[in-house]
Design a protein around this motif. Structure first.
Motif, PDB file in Angstrom:
ATOM      1  N   ARG A 181       0.818  -1.210   0.000  1.00 51.54           N
ATOM      2  CA  ARG A 181       0.000   0.000   0.000  1.00 51.54           C
ATOM      3  C   ARG A 181       0.851   1.259   0.000  1.00 51.54           C
ATOM      4  N   ILE A 182       1.862   1.341   0.893  1.00 50.37           N
ATOM      5  CA  ILE A 182       2.714   2.524   1.000  1.00 50.37           C
ATOM      6  C   ILE A 182       4.165   2.092   0.946  1.00 50.37           C
ATOM      7  N   VAL A 183       4.927   2.741   0.061  1.00 50.97           N
ATOM      8  CA  VAL A 183       6.355   2.482  -0.077  1.00 50.97           C
ATOM      9  C   VAL A 183       7.078   3.809   0.067  1.00 50.97           C
ATOM     10  N   LEU A 187       7.713   8.888  -1.847  1.00 48.14           N
ATOM     11  CA  LEU A 187       6.626   8.147  -1.196  1.00 48.14           C
ATOM     12  C   LEU A 187       5.642   7.715  -2.273  1.00 48.14           C
ATOM     13  N   ALA A 188       5.300   6.435  -2.278  1.00 48.76           N
ATOM     14  CA  ALA A 188       4.329   5.902  -3.239  1.00 48.76           C
ATOM     15  C   ALA A 188       3.173   5.271  -2.488  1.00 48.76           C
ATOM     16  N   LEU A 213       0.616  14.503   5.342  1.00 48.24           N
ATOM     17  CA  LEU A 213       0.546  14.405   3.880  1.00 48.24           C
ATOM     18  C   LEU A 213       0.429  12.954   3.423  1.00 48.24           C
ATOM     19  N   ARG A 214       1.094  12.062   4.131  1.00 50.80           N
ATOM     20  CA  ARG A 214       0.985  10.643   3.756  1.00 50.80           C
ATOM     21  C   ARG A 214      -0.460  10.169   3.878  1.00 50.80           C
ATOM     22  N   ASP A 215      -1.134  10.579   4.958  1.00 53.25           N
ATOM     23  CA  ASP A 215      -2.542  10.196   5.125  1.00 53.25           C
ATOM     24  C   ASP A 215      -3.416  10.820   4.041  1.00 53.25           C
ATOM     25  N   HIS A 216      -3.166  12.105   3.733  1.00 55.43           N
ATOM     26  CA  HIS A 216      -3.972  12.784   2.716  1.00 55.43           C
ATOM     27  C   HIS A 216      -3.761  12.158   1.338  1.00 55.43           C
TER      28      HIS A 216
END
Length: 310
Positions: free
Chosen positions: A157-159, A165-166, A190-193
């Motif tokens: 999901r997150i890398v 950040l992907a 920002l990662r959550d958004h």
């Protein structure tokens, strides 16, 4: 003069000052307060009262420091809340825009705009049923970027890697190349958004694919309806021709049968019975053809209903 000099120093400005003086008339006290004094004790004085005033001044200074810290903390929280509200507003605005996107290119452009609203740059990829779209802020991405994002889609999901950040979902991936990793709090928000933006984009891709499938099914259905309508018209023509031919054939048979009665030696009652029997058979055949036409009419009604279906 000493008190005024002390209050001019930023580092010493908060230090409480108590005046202890034999000059204790009203003008002297006002001068002390105007110089920045916190309290005044005239001579002769009681040592216990002086200690009480010192303790009260220290408590007041401590309370003032505490309130200042709370004020600064509240201000920081308010600014963080405003920042968060603004950042969530970007997500909500993207969701509103996504509803108006009728193809994958427009949706990818809206995602790039959302990144720009955060002050970020990156690449997005949408994997639709008909095609895969990969875009950056300059438009179409390079083949290498398309391959990289396609590979990232299968890496979780997150890398995260340094400033990159992907975030990936089944049919949508967004990769940011300049995450503010030096600001951990903002980077986390920002990662959550970005995850919400990617999830919303993925849902919209599913909706666009479903709409495309429905449109394709409708086109297929319309072709089938057109072919059915043409087939029914052809059946109507053949039915009409066959009905005419059958009626003509039966009437001819009836005429020939009646003509042959003269050589059979039948009575008039027998001839009438046979003629009536043949006529009933003719009428029955015609009725059967008419029933067939009724089935055709039912099929035509179904075809019209299919044509008017949304």
């Amino acid at each position: 003069e000493f008190c005024m000099l002390l209050k001019r120093e930023v580092a010493m400005r908060a230090v409480p000052v108590i005046f202890l003086s034999g000059l204790s008339n009203l003008d002297d006290r006002l001068a002390a307060y105007e110089a920045g004094g916190d309290d005044f004790l005239g001579k002769p004085f009681d040592p216990i009262e002086l200690i009480d005033k010192v303790e009260a001044a220290l408590r007041a200074a401590a309370e003032r420091d505490r309130l200042m810290e709370e004020k600064q903390s509240s201000f920081a929280m308010a600014m963080a809340a405003l920042s968060t509200a603004g950042e969530i507003g970007v997500v909500l605005n993207f969701m509103r825009q996504s509803f108006t996107c009728t193809d994958h290119n427009a949706l990818a452009a809206a995602m790039i705009d959302a990144l720009a609203a955060y002050g970020l740059t990156g690449v997005v990829q949408l994997r639709g049923a008909a095609a895969t779209v990969t875009k950056n802020r300059n438009g179409a991405s390079s083949p290498l970027e398309a391959v990289v994002l396609g590979n990232l889609a299968g890496c979780g999901r997150i890398v995260a890697l340094k400033h990159r950040l992907a975030v990936s979902y089944e049919q949508a991936t967004v990769m940011v190349t300049d995450m503010p990793t030096d600001d951990l709090e903002r980077s986390g928000r920002l990662r959550d958004h970005l995850a919400m933006v990617a999830e919303a984009a993925d849902a919209r891709v599913h909706a666009l694919d479903d709409a495309l499938a429905v449109g394709s099914q409708r086109e297929t259905l319309q072709r089938l309806v057109s072919r059915t309508r043409a087939a029914l018209a052809d059946i109507d023509l053949h039915h009409a021709q066959h009905r005419t031919q059958v009626i003509e054939t039966l009437n001819g048979m009836l005429d020939r049968t009646e003509a042959s009665f003269y050589g059979l030696g039948l009575s008039e009652a027998q001839e009438a019975m046979m003629v009536n029997t043949l006529r009933e058979a003719v009428f029955r055949v015609v009725d059967l053809y008419n029933e067939g036409l009724g089935v055709d009419a039912h099929l035509r009604a179904i075809t019209l209903e299919l044509e008017s279906a949304p």
